[in-house]
Design a protein around this motif. Structure first.
Motif, PDB file in Angstrom:
ATOM      1  N   UNK A 166      -8.048 -11.532   4.121  1.00 10.22           N
ATOM      2  CA  UNK A 166      -7.656 -11.991   2.779  1.00 10.22           C
ATOM      3  C   UNK A 166      -6.793 -10.979   2.029  1.00 10.22           C
ATOM      4  N   UNK A 167      -6.370  -9.936   2.738  1.00 12.79           N
ATOM      5  CA  UNK A 167      -5.514  -8.917   2.148  1.00 12.79           C
ATOM      6  C   UNK A 167      -4.046  -9.262   2.417  1.00 12.79           C
ATOM      7  N   UNK A 168      -3.206  -9.146   1.379  1.00 15.77           N
ATOM      8  CA  UNK A 168      -1.768  -9.403   1.560  1.00 15.77           C
ATOM      9  C   UNK A 168      -1.133  -8.291   2.386  1.00 15.77           C
ATOM     10  N   UNK A 169      -0.017  -8.563   3.054  1.00 14.09           N
ATOM     11  CA  UNK A 169       0.745  -7.470   3.671  1.00 14.09           C
ATOM     12  C   UNK A 169       1.111  -6.475   2.565  1.00 14.09           C
ATOM     13  N   UNK A 170       0.963  -5.190   2.841  1.00  9.54           N
ATOM     14  CA  UNK A 170       1.204  -4.170   1.810  1.00  9.54           C
ATOM     15  C   UNK A 170      -0.039  -3.904   0.971  1.00  9.54           C
ATOM     16  N   UNK A 171      -1.113  -4.637   1.252  1.00  9.18           N
ATOM     17  CA  UNK A 171      -2.320  -4.533   0.428  1.00  9.18           C
ATOM     18  C   UNK A 171      -3.244  -3.383   0.836  1.00  9.18           C
ATOM     19  N   UNK A 172      -4.221  -3.126  -0.011  1.00 11.62           N
ATOM     20  CA  UNK A 172      -5.193  -2.047   0.226  1.00 11.62           C
ATOM     21  C   UNK A 172      -6.607  -2.560   0.059  1.00 11.62           C
ATOM     22  N   UNK A 173      -7.486  -2.102   0.956  1.00 12.81           N
ATOM     23  CA  UNK A 173      -8.925  -2.399   0.850  1.00 12.81           C
ATOM     24  C   UNK A 173      -9.655  -1.068   0.773  1.00 12.81           C
ATOM     25  N   UNK A 174     -10.503  -0.906  -0.252  1.00 11.20           N
ATOM     26  CA  UNK A 174     -11.315   0.310  -0.337  1.00 11.20           C
ATOM     27  C   UNK A 174     -12.776  -0.092  -0.220  1.00 11.20           C
ATOM     28  N   UNK A 186     -10.253   3.793   3.170  1.00  6.37           N
ATOM     29  CA  UNK A 186      -9.102   3.082   2.611  1.00  6.37           C
ATOM     30  C   UNK A 186      -8.358   2.450   3.767  1.00  6.37           C
ATOM     31  N   UNK A 187      -8.220   1.121   3.745  1.00  2.75           N
ATOM     32  CA  UNK A 187      -7.484   0.417   4.798  1.00  2.75           C
ATOM     33  C   UNK A 187      -6.232  -0.172   4.186  1.00  2.75           C
ATOM     34  N   UNK A 188      -5.106   0.093   4.823  1.00  7.39           N
ATOM     35  CA  UNK A 188      -3.856  -0.477   4.313  1.00  7.39           C
ATOM     36  C   UNK A 188      -3.276  -1.395   5.377  1.00  7.39           C
ATOM     37  N   UNK A 189      -2.682  -2.477   4.905  1.00  6.24           N
ATOM     38  CA  UNK A 189      -2.079  -3.459   5.818  1.00  6.24           C
ATOM     39  C   UNK A 189      -0.569  -3.385   5.638  1.00  6.24           C
ATOM     40  N   UNK A 190       0.174  -3.168   6.734  1.00  7.57           N
ATOM     41  CA  UNK A 190       1.630  -3.120   6.569  1.00  7.57           C
ATOM     42  C   UNK A 190       2.217  -4.521   6.689  1.00  7.57           C
TER      43      UNK A 190
END
Ligand code: SAH
Length: 213
Positions: A166-174, A186-190
């Motif tokens: 459910x995270x957008x590209x460029x988004x961050x999950x903490x 911290x997970x980032x999605x490119x």
């Protein structure tokens, strides 16, 4: 209870404490200086509301320590107008901080009593979230996905797939991951959908539980 110049003075002192502990983001510090944390706690805690401490709320849960809220929010790097999903509404304090940064806040809580109370308290201080609901954070909030940012404020035993999806590209999950103590991840999605993970120290949260109510 009201918000008075005395409370504002205590909030300014709390901001100084957070600066001394390493929080740098001006927008985050401004949000901490603004949100009346004492109005989101039981009145018995009012004299202590601006200490850098976690406190019990109802149903055996806790309001996170301001340092932890500031640390997670700083890592999340919220821009005004972004869609942010929070898992674990609790007192509503973290949601209020995100709202004050200009985020469109969606928050999910698994204990009915807490979500109702948080909603009520937030309305009392003039904060209207996009969505505050009752549900299981392991599932995220598919109806409103995708999100620019996702923040989990309970200790997760693993990283739920639904949240990464459910995270957008460029988004961050903490998300704090672990049992006795949790590693802040911290997970980032490119833009290709690849995930990168970094670790940011140990914290202690109440557990993220499967929804059985
Ligand atoms: N962000 C809160 C911190 C509350 S503590 C604040 O600022 O006050 C963590 C909260 O996560 C608790 O209220 C707990 O009930 C909730 N929680 C635990 N497991 C959950 C799950 N699976 N889904 C949603 N909320 C959950």
């Amino acid at each position: 209870m009201r918000d008075t110049p005395k409370h504002q003075g205590l909030r300014n002192q709390l901001v100084q404490t957070l600066i001394n502990k390493g929080i740098k983001d001006k927008k985050v510090l401004t949000a901490i200086a603004k949100i009346p944390r004492h109005l989101l706690l039981e009145s018995a805690f009012e004299p202590h509301a601006y200490q850098d401490k976690a406190f019990p709320i109802a149903a055996g849960q806790t309001i996170s320590q301001p340092y932890t809220v500031a640390f997670q929010t700083e890592l999340l790097a919220v821009e005004s107008g972004e869609k942010v999903l929070e898992i674990g509404t609790g007192s509503g304090y973290q949601a209020a901080i995100l709202h004050s940064l200009g985020a469109k806040v969606y928050t999910v809580e698994r204990i009915k009593e807490l979500y109702l109370k948080a909603k009520q308290n937030l309305e009392k201080i003039g904060i209207r979230l996009k969505y505050a609901g009752y549900g299981d954070g392991y599932k995220g909030l598919p109806l409103y996905a995708p999100f620019d940012k996702i923040i989990v404020t309970a200790a997760a035993p693993y990283i739920p797939d639904a949240l990464l999806e459910q995270l957008k590209p460029g988004g961050r999950l903490i998300i704090p991951v672990g049992h006795d103590a949790q590693e802040m991840k911290l997970l980032t999605k490119d833009n290709q959908g690849n995930i990168t993970e970094t670790s940011h120290g140990l914290f202690r949260f109440v557990p993220m539980l499967e929804n059985k109510e």
